[in-house]
Design an enzyme around this catalytic site. Sequence first.
Site, PDB file in Angstrom:
ATOM      1  N   GLY A  54       0.817  -1.198   0.000  1.00  0.00           N
ATOM      2  CA  GLY A  54       0.000   0.000   0.000  1.00  0.00           C
ATOM      3  C   GLY A  54       0.855   1.254   0.000  1.00  0.00           C
ATOM      4  CB  SER A  55       0.493   4.509  -1.681  1.00  0.00           C
ATOM      5  OG  SER A  55       0.769   3.972  -2.949  1.00  0.00           O
ATOM      6  N   GLY A  56       1.572   5.314   1.036  1.00  0.00           N
ATOM      7  CA  GLY A  56       1.513   5.983   2.328  1.00  0.00           C
ATOM      8  C   GLY A  56       2.714   5.716   3.200  1.00  0.00           C
ATOM      9  CG  HIS A  57       3.806   2.292   4.086  1.00  0.00           C
ATOM     10  ND1 HIS A  57       3.280   2.570   5.318  1.00  0.00           N
ATOM     11  CD2 HIS A  57       3.021   1.323   3.534  1.00  0.00           C
ATOM     12  CE1 HIS A  57       2.216   1.788   5.522  1.00  0.00           C
ATOM     13  NE2 HIS A  57       2.043   1.035   4.452  1.00  0.00           N
ATOM     14  CE  LYS A 105       5.115  -3.032   4.115  1.00  0.00           C
ATOM     15  NZ  LYS A 105       4.790  -3.026   2.655  1.00  0.00           N
ATOM     16  CG  ASP A 110       1.057  -6.116   1.159  1.00  0.00           C
ATOM     17  OD1 ASP A 110       0.135  -5.606   0.500  1.00  0.00           O
ATOM     18  OD2 ASP A 110       1.867  -5.452   1.813  1.00  0.00           O
ATOM     19  CG  HIS A 219      -1.074  -0.477   7.549  1.00  0.00           C
ATOM     20  ND1 HIS A 219      -0.348  -1.620   7.806  1.00  0.00           N
ATOM     21  CD2 HIS A 219      -0.871  -0.167   6.238  1.00  0.00           C
ATOM     22  CE1 HIS A 219       0.259  -1.992   6.688  1.00  0.00           C
ATOM     23  NE2 HIS A 219      -0.028  -1.126   5.740  1.00  0.00           N
TER      24      HIS A 219
END
Length: 330
Positions: A54-57, A105, A110, A219
């Site tokens: 996921g994006s945001g990391h 991860k 995922d 998250h």
Amino acid sequence: MKKIVNDPERVVQDMIQGLVTAHPGSVKQLPDTTVITRKDAPVSGKVGLVSGGGSGHEPAHAGYVGKGMLDAAVAGEVFTSPTPDQVLEAIKAVDSGAGVLLIIKNYTGDVMNFEMAAEMAEAEGIQVEKVVVNDDVAVEDSSFTSGRRGIAGTVFVHKIAGAMAEKGGSLQEVKAVAEKVIRNVRSMGVATSPCTVPAAGKPSFELADDEMEVGIGIHGEPGIERKKVATADEIAGELTDKIFTDLDFANSDVAVMINGLGATPEMELYIVNGKVQAILADQGMNVYKTFVGEFMTSLEMAGCSVTLLKLDNQLKELLDAPSTAPAFYS
């Protein structure tokens, strides 16, 4: 909610466009995908490395695409796993015939989607192996995982496996060194304020002004304890104590990563690092290399994580090998 975005539903696409135009000589976007690859992918005769999530990391994962690290990164929506077809496109784009290693991860979505992509790629004749990173010592299971979560220690897997692939290692050799890193890396984090997913428009959890969450996930998953905010020295002690109870680092050579979660000033990260270094010295450890900065974030969450990697001569050599990835020069 205050964020510097255009359309909350298009933040991933807009981010990828901005990233690629910032580094046009080293990375490219596959058309009609959320896949970023090395400009020269596929590299003839080299094992391909694919990661993502996921994006945001950010800078994970696209910031680690480059010579000496990843060949491709797949960006999902914010805090959402990329779809199997996107991962498959990444695998196909970096396969040169030597096989592809997936670095995943440990989050349920995922693992499931990357495994599905691997099966589809194998059906097309591509040899695929995978490793699952689970370095977070805070909790055994969470709302996003079965087993331990994968957090900032994943960056060391990218770096060391990437170096092995760059020097011509076989798919099995690259997988083996990635698994060695996973066995020897441990992390734990703390948050002092939450983050806001753009499309949601409100914080993903709440913390009082005088509270922190120990063992938080990237998250916003719950940790092991919510308590009054402590000093930097106390936080460093609590995080390292938990790591030490999980793996014996005594008298080892180690790499240290003090990772900001998105809204923590470097001043504070360096203060934490100072205490971590003192603790490691007291425990008889030799710090071979230290990394302080933002490597695996959680949007604008405030807080940090501590990662320790036990090193041998092979891992030192690969950690020191050159990298051109935008977020991890060495």
